[in-house]
Design an enzyme around this catalytic site. Structure first.
Site, mmCIF file in Angstrom:
data_model
loop_
_atom_site.group_PDB
_atom_site.id
_atom_site.type_symbol
_atom_site.label_atom_id
_atom_site.label_comp_id
_atom_site.label_asym_id
_atom_site.label_seq_id
_atom_site.Cartn_x
_atom_site.Cartn_y
_atom_site.Cartn_z
ATOM 1 N N SER A 112 0.836 -1.198 0.000
ATOM 2 C CA SER A 112 0.000 0.000 0.000
ATOM 3 C C SER A 112 0.873 1.251 0.000
ATOM 4 O O SER A 112 1.706 1.438 -0.876
ATOM 5 C CB SER A 112 -0.972 -0.039 1.187
ATOM 6 O OG SER A 112 -1.938 0.980 1.100
ATOM 7 N N GLU A 229 -1.630 -2.530 -8.331
ATOM 8 C CA GLU A 229 -2.924 -2.694 -7.659
ATOM 9 C C GLU A 229 -3.378 -1.340 -7.142
ATOM 10 O O GLU A 229 -2.594 -0.389 -7.096
ATOM 11 C CB GLU A 229 -2.804 -3.699 -6.507
ATOM 12 C CG GLU A 229 -1.788 -3.343 -5.426
ATOM 13 C CD GLU A 229 -2.304 -2.417 -4.340
ATOM 14 O OE1 GLU A 229 -3.540 -2.268 -4.203
ATOM 15 O OE2 GLU A 229 -1.466 -1.833 -3.627
ATOM 16 N N HIS A 297 -5.158 -4.999 -1.786
ATOM 17 C CA HIS A 297 -5.895 -4.681 -0.566
ATOM 18 C C HIS A 297 -6.965 -5.701 -0.187
ATOM 19 O O HIS A 297 -7.725 -5.480 0.748
ATOM 20 C CB HIS A 297 -6.509 -3.285 -0.699
ATOM 21 C CG HIS A 297 -5.499 -2.191 -0.534
ATOM 22 N ND1 HIS A 297 -4.576 -1.896 -1.506
ATOM 23 C CD2 HIS A 297 -5.250 -1.339 0.498
ATOM 24 C CE1 HIS A 297 -3.809 -0.883 -1.099
ATOM 25 N NE2 HIS A 297 -4.190 -0.547 0.122
#
Length: 326
Positions: A112, A229, A297
């Site tokens: 992330s 992502e 995620h």
């Protein structure tokens, strides 16, 4: 480009919080994560300022830099796990001592917001970093086996690692209620464009990676296979413009492939929309593209090396991805 040493039984893992503070993680989940890593044979230690917290749920820039430097300098520490993601790890980039990091190489894992830190370290030092679980990820009591399996393969062995879809995946709030889990049967990967390729892995969280564009901390995309992502805030329109921005990067020559992690259901991106987006990108005309992989995620996730080497074969009857060097 060079690789940190692999983990051995008894090695120490240091937990740092270069983005959001560990203080937002419940005591129960911290305990669960520590117990899980210890059960795998590792020692766990925590950085001095990991639980400090300001109005943005982080410790100060100076404290976060000090903790990261301390973790790299400590000869007893063999790997560094980030506590959790967030929004502001890029605040540290101009403050880091990259010579210190280069001279004391070790594993750094997270995902992330940590994408900014990982790609910057790779760009500035040549040290391979890893998109993989946070420390807090190991607090999950059910559905963690796939994540642990790839964590161990990547960090304890030199052998190539073949990726495969997880049997099930989840997007529930396990960190709030471990007894109310929802698992979804994984239908596997979706091929958008066929082809074969090999190259170095660059990527992580797309919108975070894009924060590095135009800075000294952005790695070259030449001859790369992008692993990208994004989180629930990225709908089709947002993903399209962020992807296009990355594809405008001046050092894109020889892009080899695109591997896309699973979107969270809140993104509401359909496969048809994703195919449409990919087909509008001239930069991807000759590039194999596959989506729906287990990183990002949702859970579980596999670990992959930023700067490592990958081979992909994207065909309907033979869809294979293998991490060759990590």
């Amino acid at each position: 480009m060079w690789y940190p040493a692999k983990l051995k039984h008894g090695d120490e893992i240091r937990v740092i919080a270069p983005s959001t503070s560990l203080s937002i993680v419940s005591k129960e989940n911290i305990s669960n994560a520590k117990i899980k890593l210890e059960s795998l044979g590792y020692k766990v230690s925590f950085s001095k300022f990991a639980k400090e917290c300001d109005i943005f749920n982080s410790s100060t820039i100076e404290q976060r830099v000090a903790d990261l430097h301390s973790a790299f300098l400590d000869v007893n520490v063999k790997a560094i796990l980030t506590a959790i993601g967030g929004y502001n790890s890029n605040q540290l980039l101009s403050k880091l001592d990259y010579n210190l990091i280069r001279n004391n190489p070790k594993i750094l894992s997270g995902f992330s917001d940590i994408t900014a830190l990982q790609n910057a370290i790779y760009a500035k030092t040549g040290l391979v970093t890893y998109s993989g679980p946070h420390f807090s990820t190991f607090g999950m009591l059910e559905g963690l086996e796939y994540t642990v399996n790839y964590f161990e393969q990547i960090f304890t062995s030199q052998e190539p690692v073949k990726l495969a879809p997880a049997a099930n995946w989840s997007n529930d709030t396990w960190f709030i209620n471990q007894n109310n889990r929802t698992f979804i049967t994984n239908k596997g990967w979706d091929i958008i464009r066929r082809g074969r390729a090999a190259g170095k892995v660059i990527g992580g969280n797309l919108c975070t990676l894009n924060l590095l564009q135009g800075t000294p901390f952005m790695p070259s995309l030449c001859d790369s296979v992008l692993f990208l992502e994004d989180n629930f805030q990225s709908d089709a329109v947002e993903f399209d413009r962020n992807l296009q921005s990355l594809l405008h990067h001046q050092h894109l020559s020889g892009l080899k492939g695109l591997v896309i992690g699973r979107f969270q259901p809140e993104s509401k991106i359909t496969l048809e929309e994703l195919k449409f987006i990919i087909n509008t990108k001239d930069e991807l005309t000759e590039v194999p593209v596959v989506t729906g992989l287990d990183f990002g995620h949702t859970t579980p996730i596999f670990t992959f090396p930023i700067g490592g080497e990958v081979e992909i074969n994207i065909e309907p009857d033979d869809c294979r991805i293998a991490i060759i060097k990590h």
